[in-house]
Write a protein that holds these residues in place. Structure first.
Motif, PDB file in Angstrom:
ATOM      1  N   ALA A 154      -5.244  11.323  25.698  1.00 58.01           N
ATOM      2  CA  ALA A 154      -4.430  10.528  24.779  1.00 58.01           C
ATOM      3  C   ALA A 154      -4.585   9.052  25.132  1.00 58.01           C
ATOM      4  O   ALA A 154      -4.639   8.695  26.307  1.00 58.01           O
ATOM      5  CB  ALA A 154      -2.966  10.937  24.888  1.00 58.01           C
ATOM      6  N   PRO A 155      -4.679   8.188  24.132  1.00 56.96           N
ATOM      7  CA  PRO A 155      -4.731   6.752  24.428  1.00 56.96           C
ATOM      8  C   PRO A 155      -3.499   6.344  25.238  1.00 56.96           C
ATOM      9  O   PRO A 155      -2.388   6.822  24.990  1.00 56.96           O
ATOM     10  CB  PRO A 155      -4.727   6.094  23.050  1.00 56.96           C
ATOM     11  N   ALA A 156      -3.709   5.491  26.226  1.00 58.30           N
ATOM     12  CA  ALA A 156      -2.602   5.071  27.095  1.00 58.30           C
ATOM     13  C   ALA A 156      -2.842   3.654  27.582  1.00 58.30           C
ATOM     14  O   ALA A 156      -3.983   3.213  27.729  1.00 58.30           O
ATOM     15  CB  ALA A 156      -2.481   6.014  28.295  1.00 58.30           C
ATOM     16  N   GLU A 157      -1.763   2.955  27.806  1.00 57.79           N
ATOM     17  CA  GLU A 157      -1.830   1.622  28.394  1.00 57.79           C
ATOM     18  C   GLU A 157      -1.793   1.804  29.907  1.00 57.79           C
ATOM     19  O   GLU A 157      -0.750   2.115  30.474  1.00 57.79           O
ATOM     20  CB  GLU A 157      -0.655   0.766  27.924  1.00 57.79           C
ATOM     21  N   MET A 158      -2.951   1.644  30.541  1.00 59.66           N
ATOM     22  CA  MET A 158      -3.082   1.836  31.985  1.00 59.66           C
ATOM     23  C   MET A 158      -3.728   0.607  32.611  1.00 59.66           C
ATOM     24  O   MET A 158      -4.700   0.078  32.082  1.00 59.66           O
ATOM     25  CB  MET A 158      -3.962   3.055  32.295  1.00 59.66           C
ATOM     26  N   ALA A 159      -3.176   0.179  33.738  1.00 60.42           N
ATOM     27  CA  ALA A 159      -3.787  -0.897  34.520  1.00 60.42           C
ATOM     28  C   ALA A 159      -4.682  -0.254  35.573  1.00 60.42           C
ATOM     29  O   ALA A 159      -4.280   0.705  36.235  1.00 60.42           O
ATOM     30  CB  ALA A 159      -2.709  -1.738  35.192  1.00 60.42           C
ATOM     31  N   TYR A 160      -5.888  -0.751  35.699  1.00 63.04           N
ATOM     32  CA  TYR A 160      -6.821  -0.285  36.720  1.00 63.04           C
ATOM     33  C   TYR A 160      -7.072  -1.429  37.692  1.00 63.04           C
ATOM     34  O   TYR A 160      -7.331  -2.563  37.265  1.00 63.04           O
ATOM     35  CB  TYR A 160      -8.146   0.135  36.094  1.00 63.04           C
ATOM     36  N   ARG A 161      -7.014  -1.132  38.976  1.00 59.66           N
ATOM     37  CA  ARG A 161      -7.265  -2.137  40.007  1.00 59.66           C
ATOM     38  C   ARG A 161      -8.164  -1.554  41.084  1.00 59.66           C
ATOM     39  O   ARG A 161      -8.065  -0.368  41.424  1.00 59.66           O
ATOM     40  CB  ARG A 161      -5.952  -2.619  40.640  1.00 59.66           C
ATOM     41  N   TRP A 162      -9.025  -2.407  41.631  1.00 65.17           N
ATOM     42  CA  TRP A 162      -9.954  -2.017  42.695  1.00 65.17           C
ATOM     43  C   TRP A 162      -9.595  -2.749  43.976  1.00 65.17           C
ATOM     44  O   TRP A 162      -9.218  -3.916  43.942  1.00 65.17           O
ATOM     45  CB  TRP A 162     -11.388  -2.384  42.297  1.00 65.17           C
ATOM     46  N   ASP A 163      -9.762  -2.059  45.081  1.00 63.13           N
ATOM     47  CA  ASP A 163      -9.558  -2.675  46.387  1.00 63.13           C
ATOM     48  C   ASP A 163     -10.671  -2.210  47.310  1.00 63.13           C
ATOM     49  O   ASP A 163     -11.119  -1.066  47.223  1.00 63.13           O
ATOM     50  CB  ASP A 163      -8.188  -2.309  46.956  1.00 63.13           C
ATOM     51  N   LEU A 164     -11.098  -3.090  48.183  1.00 62.90           N
ATOM     52  CA  LEU A 164     -12.220  -2.804  49.079  1.00 62.90           C
ATOM     53  C   LEU A 164     -11.714  -2.398  50.456  1.00 62.90           C
ATOM     54  O   LEU A 164     -10.966  -3.146  51.091  1.00 62.90           O
ATOM     55  CB  LEU A 164     -13.120  -4.034  49.200  1.00 62.90           C
ATOM     56  N   HIS A 165     -12.121  -1.218  50.889  1.00 61.62           N
ATOM     57  CA  HIS A 165     -11.869  -0.714  52.245  1.00 61.62           C
ATOM     58  C   HIS A 165     -13.121   0.047  52.650  1.00 61.62           C
ATOM     59  O   HIS A 165     -13.249   1.242  52.378  1.00 61.62           O
ATOM     60  CB  HIS A 165     -10.648   0.210  52.292  1.00 61.62           C
ATOM     61  N   VAL A 166     -14.064  -0.644  53.278  1.00 62.04           N
ATOM     62  CA  VAL A 166     -15.363  -0.048  53.561  1.00 62.04           C
ATOM     63  C   VAL A 166     -15.277   1.006  54.664  1.00 62.04           C
ATOM     64  O   VAL A 166     -15.702   2.135  54.491  1.00 62.04           O
ATOM     65  CB  VAL A 166     -16.396  -1.138  53.931  1.00 62.04           C
ATOM     66  N   GLY A 205     -17.226   1.800  49.009  1.00 61.29           N
ATOM     67  CA  GLY A 205     -16.172   1.136  49.759  1.00 61.29           C
ATOM     68  C   GLY A 205     -15.036   0.614  48.897  1.00 61.29           C
ATOM     69  O   GLY A 205     -13.974   0.271  49.387  1.00 61.29           O
ATOM     70  N   TRP A 206     -15.266   0.541  47.593  1.00 61.27           N
ATOM     71  CA  TRP A 206     -14.228   0.131  46.657  1.00 61.27           C
ATOM     72  C   TRP A 206     -13.439   1.361  46.238  1.00 61.27           C
ATOM     73  O   TRP A 206     -14.010   2.431  46.018  1.00 61.27           O
ATOM     74  CB  TRP A 206     -14.847  -0.516  45.417  1.00 61.27           C
ATOM     75  N   HIS A 207     -12.139   1.192  46.098  1.00 58.34           N
ATOM     76  CA  HIS A 207     -11.266   2.292  45.694  1.00 58.34           C
ATOM     77  C   HIS A 207     -10.495   1.872  44.447  1.00 58.34           C
ATOM     78  O   HIS A 207      -9.929   0.782  44.400  1.00 58.34           O
ATOM     79  CB  HIS A 207     -10.305   2.655  46.829  1.00 58.34           C
ATOM     80  N   CYS A 208     -10.514   2.750  43.450  1.00 58.43           N
ATOM     81  CA  CYS A 208      -9.893   2.460  42.167  1.00 58.43           C
ATOM     82  C   CYS A 208      -8.536   3.140  42.069  1.00 58.43           C
ATOM     83  O   CYS A 208      -8.387   4.311  42.416  1.00 58.43           O
ATOM     84  CB  CYS A 208     -10.798   2.943  41.036  1.00 58.43           C
ATOM     85  N   TRP A 209      -7.577   2.376  41.598  1.00 61.59           N
ATOM     86  CA  TRP A 209      -6.204   2.839  41.402  1.00 61.59           C
ATOM     87  C   TRP A 209      -5.785   2.539  39.979  1.00 61.59           C
ATOM     88  O   TRP A 209      -6.270   1.584  39.371  1.00 61.59           O
ATOM     89  CB  TRP A 209      -5.261   2.092  42.356  1.00 61.59           C
ATOM     90  N   ARG A 210      -4.857   3.339  39.456  1.00 60.66           N
ATOM     91  CA  ARG A 210      -4.335   3.049  38.128  1.00 60.66           C
ATOM     92  C   ARG A 210      -2.832   3.308  38.100  1.00 60.66           C
ATOM     93  O   ARG A 210      -2.299   4.084  38.892  1.00 60.66           O
ATOM     94  CB  ARG A 210      -5.048   3.853  37.053  1.00 60.66           C
ATOM     95  N   GLN A 267     -10.994  -8.652  37.877  1.00 61.09           N
ATOM     96  CA  GLN A 267     -10.025  -8.697  36.779  1.00 61.09           C
ATOM     97  C   GLN A 267     -10.667  -8.274  35.458  1.00 61.09           C
ATOM     98  O   GLN A 267     -10.079  -7.505  34.694  1.00 61.09           O
ATOM     99  CB  GLN A 267      -9.426 -10.092  36.660  1.00 61.09           C
ATOM    100  N   GLU A 268     -11.867  -8.752  35.197  1.00 59.48           N
ATOM    101  CA  GLU A 268     -12.570  -8.389  33.971  1.00 59.48           C
ATOM    102  C   GLU A 268     -12.900  -6.898  33.968  1.00 59.48           C
ATOM    103  O   GLU A 268     -12.806  -6.227  32.936  1.00 59.48           O
ATOM    104  CB  GLU A 268     -13.854  -9.208  33.811  1.00 59.48           C
ATOM    105  N   HIS A 269     -13.284  -6.390  35.130  1.00 61.40           N
ATOM    106  CA  HIS A 269     -13.628  -4.976  35.239  1.00 61.40           C
ATOM    107  C   HIS A 269     -12.389  -4.103  35.001  1.00 61.40           C
ATOM    108  O   HIS A 269     -12.457  -3.097  34.295  1.00 61.40           O
ATOM    109  CB  HIS A 269     -14.230  -4.697  36.617  1.00 61.40           C
ATOM    110  N   GLY A 270     -11.268  -4.512  35.571  1.00 66.62           N
ATOM    111  CA  GLY A 270     -10.015  -3.799  35.328  1.00 66.62           C
ATOM    112  C   GLY A 270      -9.628  -3.830  33.860  1.00 66.62           C
ATOM    113  O   GLY A 270      -9.151  -2.828  33.314  1.00 66.62           O
TER     114      GLY A 270
END
Length: 169
Positions: free
Chosen positions: A44-56, A80-85, A13-16
């Motif tokens: 351009a500055p943007a409000e984006m949520a970043y989330r990570w999920d682990l799929h090794v 193995g971690w995958h980042c989504w936004r 959560q902190e990393h996101g």
């Protein structure tokens, strides 16, 4: 721009939030390498949520399609971690795991390898119990093994705290 940043699985959560603040400043994640060096692209500055999920081992195309159909953009992979936004709309921060039960399962899934590593390190230390008469190379290996075991134990403790907090909520 490139930045070095390490994080642990319980700090997702902190990393996101850090990546979200970078996007708000106009720095959008493009890649991460194995040395934890993040590459950002100016935009351009943007409000984006970043989330990570682990799929090794098995990052299934159906899973990727499911997230893309839900509005998530695939950004990068790292160990193995995958980042989504996904854009934040009307101050609603999107979550991949919005259901508390799903988040609980996710943290439990992360806890298993940590506990396995702790057990493995304890077994190795038991095999190398006679540290005083061990050759230097084996003594160094003992200390490295002890450090890895301590980090895994700390990770397991922190993940356990996340699990307990989710159960209490």
């Amino acid at each position: 721009m490139k930045k070095f940043r390490q994080w642990w699985s319980w700090q997702d959560q902190e990393h996101g939030a850090w990546l979200q603040s970078m996007a708000a400043q106009g720095w959008h994640l493009r890649a991460v390498n194995w040395l934890d060096i993040y590459t950002f692209e100016r935009g351009a500055p943007a409000e984006m949520a970043y989330r990570w999920d682990l799929h090794v081992n098995n990052f299934e195309p159906q899973y990727r399609r499911l997230l893309e159909d839900a509005g998530w953009e695939y950004v990068a992979a790292h160990g193995g971690w995958h980042c989504w936004r996904q854009p934040i709309v009307n101050r609603r921060v999107p979550e991949i795991f919005s259901d508390p039960a799903d988040r609980l399962r996710r943290y439990r899934r992360l806890l298993i390898p940590c506990l396995a590593l702790v057990v493995a390190q304890l077994l190795l230390l038991g095999q190398w119990a006679d540290w005083g008469r061990a050759p230097l190379a084996l003594s160094v290996l003992n200390w490295v093994s002890l450090g890895v075991g301590a980090m895994a134990a700390y990770s397991a403790l922190q993940l356990g705290r996340r699990i307990a907090a989710l159960k209490a909520a």
